[in-house]
Design a protein around this motif. Structure first.
Motif, PDB file in Angstrom:
ATOM      1  N   GLU A  80       0.793  -1.224   0.000  1.00 23.74           N
ATOM      2  CA  GLU A  80       0.000   0.000   0.000  1.00 23.74           C
ATOM      3  C   GLU A  80       0.829   1.280   0.000  1.00 23.74           C
ATOM      4  OE1 GLU A  80      -3.010  -0.002   3.016  1.00 23.74           O
ATOM      5  OE2 GLU A  80      -3.416  -2.158   2.808  1.00 23.74           O
ATOM      6  N   ALA A  81       2.055   1.222   0.455  1.00 26.45           N
ATOM      7  CA  ALA A  81       2.901   2.420   0.466  1.00 26.45           C
ATOM      8  C   ALA A  81       3.334   2.745  -0.965  1.00 26.45           C
ATOM      9  CB  ALA A  81       4.127   2.185   1.349  1.00 26.45           C
ATOM     10  N   PRO A  82       3.818   3.967  -1.218  1.00 27.44           N
ATOM     11  CA  PRO A  82       4.373   4.279  -2.548  1.00 27.44           C
ATOM     12  C   PRO A  82       5.399   3.228  -2.957  1.00 27.44           C
ATOM     13  CG  PRO A  82       4.217   6.268  -1.225  1.00 27.44           C
ATOM     14  CD  PRO A  82       3.849   5.141  -0.324  1.00 27.44           C
ATOM     15  N   GLN A  83       5.474   2.951  -4.237  1.00 26.69           N
ATOM     16  CA  GLN A  83       6.287   1.844  -4.734  1.00 26.69           C
ATOM     17  C   GLN A  83       7.746   1.947  -4.301  1.00 26.69           C
ATOM     18  OE1 GLN A  83       6.068   1.284  -8.964  1.00 26.69           O
ATOM     19  NE2 GLN A  83       7.460  -0.467  -8.970  1.00 26.69           N
ATOM     20  N   HIS A  84       8.311   3.161  -4.325  1.00 17.84           N
ATOM     21  CA  HIS A  84       9.723   3.294  -3.974  1.00 17.84           C
ATOM     22  C   HIS A  84       9.954   3.006  -2.482  1.00 17.84           C
ATOM     23  CE1 HIS A  84       8.010   7.229  -3.060  1.00 17.84           C
ATOM     24  NE2 HIS A  84       9.084   7.541  -2.355  1.00 17.84           N
ATOM     25  N   VAL A  85       8.936   3.292  -1.650  1.00 12.37           N
ATOM     26  CA  VAL A  85       9.061   2.987  -0.219  1.00 12.37           C
ATOM     27  C   VAL A  85       8.965   1.480  -0.014  1.00 12.37           C
ATOM     28  CG1 VAL A  85       8.060   3.322   2.076  1.00 12.37           C
ATOM     29  CG2 VAL A  85       8.144   5.237   0.452  1.00 12.37           C
ATOM     30  N   GLY A  86       8.006   0.846  -0.698  1.00 15.11           N
ATOM     31  CA  GLY A  86       7.876  -0.602  -0.598  1.00 15.11           C
ATOM     32  C   GLY A  86       9.132  -1.328  -1.054  1.00 15.11           C
ATOM     33  N   SER A  87       9.722  -0.834  -2.141  1.00 15.38           N
ATOM     34  CA  SER A  87      10.947  -1.465  -2.641  1.00 15.38           C
ATOM     35  C   SER A  87      12.087  -1.304  -1.653  1.00 15.38           C
ATOM     36  CB  SER A  87      11.331  -0.844  -3.991  1.00 15.38           C
ATOM     37  OG  SER A  87      10.317  -1.054  -4.952  1.00 15.38           O
ATOM     38  N   MET A  88      12.154  -0.124  -1.026  1.00 15.63           N
ATOM     39  CA  MET A  88      13.206   0.130  -0.046  1.00 15.63           C
ATOM     40  C   MET A  88      13.077  -0.812   1.150  1.00 15.63           C
ATOM     41  SD  MET A  88      13.458   1.680   3.201  1.00 15.63           S
ATOM     42  CE  MET A  88      12.030   2.759   3.232  1.00 15.63           C
ATOM     43  N   ILE A  89      11.884  -0.945   1.691  1.00 15.56           N
ATOM     44  CA  ILE A  89      11.722  -1.755   2.905  1.00 15.56           C
ATOM     45  C   ILE A  89      11.899  -3.238   2.575  1.00 15.56           C
ATOM     46  CG2 ILE A  89       9.228  -2.228   2.909  1.00 15.56           C
ATOM     47  CD1 ILE A  89      11.188  -0.812   5.885  1.00 15.56           C
ATOM     48  N   GLU A  90      11.538  -3.631   1.348  1.00 16.88           N
ATOM     49  CA  GLU A  90      11.743  -5.017   0.922  1.00 16.88           C
ATOM     50  C   GLU A  90      13.236  -5.317   0.797  1.00 16.88           C
ATOM     51  OE1 GLU A  90       9.696  -8.056  -2.301  1.00 16.88           O
ATOM     52  OE2 GLU A  90       9.842  -5.927  -2.780  1.00 16.88           O
ATOM     53  N   THR A 143      14.262   7.981   1.419  1.00 23.39           N
ATOM     54  CA  THR A 143      13.259   7.405   0.519  1.00 23.39           C
ATOM     55  C   THR A 143      11.935   8.138   0.632  1.00 23.39           C
ATOM     56  OG1 THR A 143      14.327   5.246   0.801  1.00 23.39           O
ATOM     57  CG2 THR A 143      12.110   5.267  -0.148  1.00 23.39           C
ATOM     58  N   ILE A 144      11.497   8.426   1.846  1.00 19.30           N
ATOM     59  CA  ILE A 144      10.190   9.051   2.059  1.00 19.30           C
ATOM     60  C   ILE A 144      10.213  10.540   1.722  1.00 19.30           C
ATOM     61  CG2 ILE A 144       8.445   9.612   3.805  1.00 19.30           C
ATOM     62  CD1 ILE A 144       9.242   6.995   5.226  1.00 19.30           C
ATOM     63  N   PHE A 145      11.251  11.262   2.185  1.00 23.35           N
ATOM     64  CA  PHE A 145      11.326  12.714   1.984  1.00 23.35           C
ATOM     65  C   PHE A 145      12.062  13.101   0.699  1.00 23.35           C
ATOM     66  CE2 PHE A 145       9.998  12.664   6.294  1.00 23.35           C
ATOM     67  CZ  PHE A 145       9.516  13.921   6.607  1.00 23.35           C
ATOM     68  N   GLU A 146      12.776  12.156   0.095  1.00 20.00           N
ATOM     69  CA  GLU A 146      13.656  12.357  -1.049  1.00 20.00           C
ATOM     70  C   GLU A 146      14.973  12.960  -0.562  1.00 20.00           C
ATOM     71  OE1 GLU A 146      11.736  14.475  -4.187  1.00 20.00           O
ATOM     72  OE2 GLU A 146      10.219  12.903  -4.494  1.00 20.00           O
TER      73      GLU A 146
END
Length: 551
Positions: A80-90, A143-146
């Motif tokens: 559910e999070a933005p794709q770049h955040v999901g990719s980072m946490i994965e 990732t979240i704030f850029e």
């Protein structure tokens, strides 16, 4: 959704943020979440035996374990999070694994997403952490704030020494500073007083206007030539030019702000009284950690100095702005924001912490109006809290009589152990006599019951009061006491106060309904269970006189 300010919320900050804080509503976020260190938790305070309070430990115990809750939050992030955040946490999970650090990062990531959401475009976030997790948290924040909205890594030297001969002694914390939008962020320069040694070394001249130092008025070779600033003045023509145009130079000279050396070289006079001071730097060494004897210290081991929070708030907000602290602990951010004329929102997951903040606000700002949300306000909501979480009900009940929780009792009750402190849920310490100039502390033991009560409970409390050499006992009950209970309490007799020359029932029964209606323990004044916060200068309020004021 309308935003309320000057409000304390009890509850999980993730739920509170989603339910009560609208998009782009907050000017500044400061958060000091639990650290991943050997202490493991931001404990609220130590009990009389020196043991850490169980309250904060119980509140955060799931934060540090990869369990079903962590797995569910991780799944929410990657789906559910933005794709770049999901990719980072994965990617972090693949690198770190499913351990305590990963559980912590999952918990923090989902909350930082919400904190980014609630910040105004001009807003900023300061995350206070220790070096064990700062590098991971910076990846999350980038990732979240850029990454371009990263502003500073601030180092706070919290102590000058640390006894650790096996490695470089750790004496600092890290504060990560991000803007919602680097180009739009609020920034109000903050200046510190000049270092006395610097003043002594450089401000060595004086005239009728005051003390001054000599500064350059001509350009240096490193600055490069400026042909339009190369001109002759009073017979002097600098090779690389002046730093000001001729008209400005003439005005400075006529105002006696130019000093000429014996060699004929001109300098600008910089007067000490006209300087704002030294701009704040990214390494903070002038604000020490609160010592045990500090007047500001309230008994919270991880309590931060109010001057540290005031510096952050002054730099990144304006008067009237809204400050949010989602892990507000003992309320230093809230106190600093109030003192500086900002609006504020505080969130914490323990009733004990909310109680400590209320005590602090009431002491420091007498008459201040604020709202508390999430606390029971009726017998029905008290019952609901008792059914939902017995320990939170216990800590909330103790806050109604300003009693400190007993860490040993919380520990034994949670783990099913029995020990000498069984039956003591809270402690009130008061002073009603002195021996010379030394105060003599007395103890009131408090027991809280949310379920079935009986006369044997009062007999047990009487016995515990005697065993622990306390002078009084208080039994707080959600249910109405039985007549045999009332008789048992009455038969315990009285405590005779030597300072107030009054008698007080030795064992008292108070119902939650009575406490919600304003009833208080019948006992001598002088509760010193919590250290009283100093009243902030300029705030009105009256101090209750005491028989034992020592002036």
């Amino acid at each position: 959704m309308k935003l309320e300010t000057n409000v304390l919320y009890y509850g999980d900050n993730l739920d509170i943020l989603r339910q009560y804080i609208p998009d782009e509503a907050v000017d500044l976020v400061y958060l000091d979440p639990p650290f991943n260190s050997k202490r493991t938790y931001n404990v609220l305070f130590q009990d009389e035996s020196g043991q850490d309070s169980e309250a904060q430990i119980a509140a955060f115990e799931d934060t540090w374990h990869w369990n079903q809750s962590a797995e569910e939050t991780y799944y929410e992030l990657i789906t559910e999070a933005p794709q770049h955040v999901g990719s980072m946490i994965e990617a972090l999970r693949g690198f770190i694994g499913t351990n305590q650090m990963m559980a912590y990062l999952v918990m923090m990531t989902v909350r930082l997403i919400e904190l980014h959401r609630v910040l105004k475009p001009t807003g900023s976030l300061y995350l206070h952490c220790d070096p064990t997790a700062s590098h991971y948290l910076k990846i999350v924040l980038d990732t979240i704030f850029e990454a371009q909205n990263f502003v500073n890594e601030i180092i706070w030297q919290r102590t000058s020494s640390h006894n650790d001969a096996k490695k470089w002694s750790a004496i600092h914390d890290v504060i990560l500073y991000y803007a919602k939008n680097q180009r739009m962020r609020i920034w109000s320069p903050v200046f510190l007083p000049h270092d006395p040694e610097y003043v002594s070394n450089f401000y060595r001249h004086e005239d009728k206007r005051g003390t001054y130092r000599l500064d350059h008025i001509i350009r240096s070779a490193s600055m490069g030539p400026r042909p339009n600033l190369v001109y002759k003045y009073k017979g002097y023509t600098p090779e690389w030019g002046w730093r000001v145009v001729r008209e400005k130079l003439k005005d400075l000279d006529e105002d006696d702000r130019i000093a000429w050396s014996k060699t004929g070289r001109p300098y600008l006079k910089r007067y000490l009284h006209e300087q704002k001071g030294t701009p704040i730097k990214s390494i903070i060494t002038d604000i020490p950690h609160l010592s045990a004897r500090s007047q500001e210290k309230l008994g919270y081991p991880t309590q931060k100095p109010v001057e540290l929070l005031k510096r952050i708030i002054e730099a990144s907000s304006n008067p009237g702005d809204i400050i949010l602290d989602p892990f507000c602990g003992c309320g230093t951010t809230i106190a600093a924001a109030q003192e500086l004329g900002r609006k504020w929102i505080g969130i914490d997951i323990t009733h004990l912490s909310i109680a400590l903040q209320k005590y602090r606000l009431n002491d420091a700002f007498p008459g201040l109006e604020y709202t508390v949300k999430g606390e029971p306000v009726s017998i029905n909501s008290a019952r609901a809290l008792a059914e939902q979480d017995r320990h939170q009900f216990e800590w909330w009940s103790l806050s109604l009589v300003k009693a400190r929780p007993s860490g040993a009792t919380s520990n034994s009750s949670r783990r099913g152990k029995k020990g000498a402190d069984r039956g003591i849920d809270g402690l009130i310490v008061f002073v009603d006599e002195y021996k010379g100039n030394k105060p003599i502390t007395k103890k009131v033991l408090v027991q809280v019951k949310s379920g079935h009560v009986k006369s044997g409970d009062i007999r047990d409390l009487v016995g515990t009061v005697s065993r622990e050499k306390a002078v009084m006992g208080v039994f707080i009950t959600l249910e109405e006491p039985t007549r045999p209970m009332i008789r048992e309490a009455a038969s315990a007799g009285f405590y005779e106060s030597p300072g107030w020359n009054q008698k007080y029932p030795r064992v008292q029964i108070l119902t939650i309904q009575e406490l919600l209606s304003g009833k208080v323990i019948d006992m001598p004044p002088g509760n010193v269970s919590f250290k009283q916060a100093q009243q902030v200068k300029g705030d009105s309020g009256t101090n209750q006189p005491s028989l034992f004021d020592k002036s």
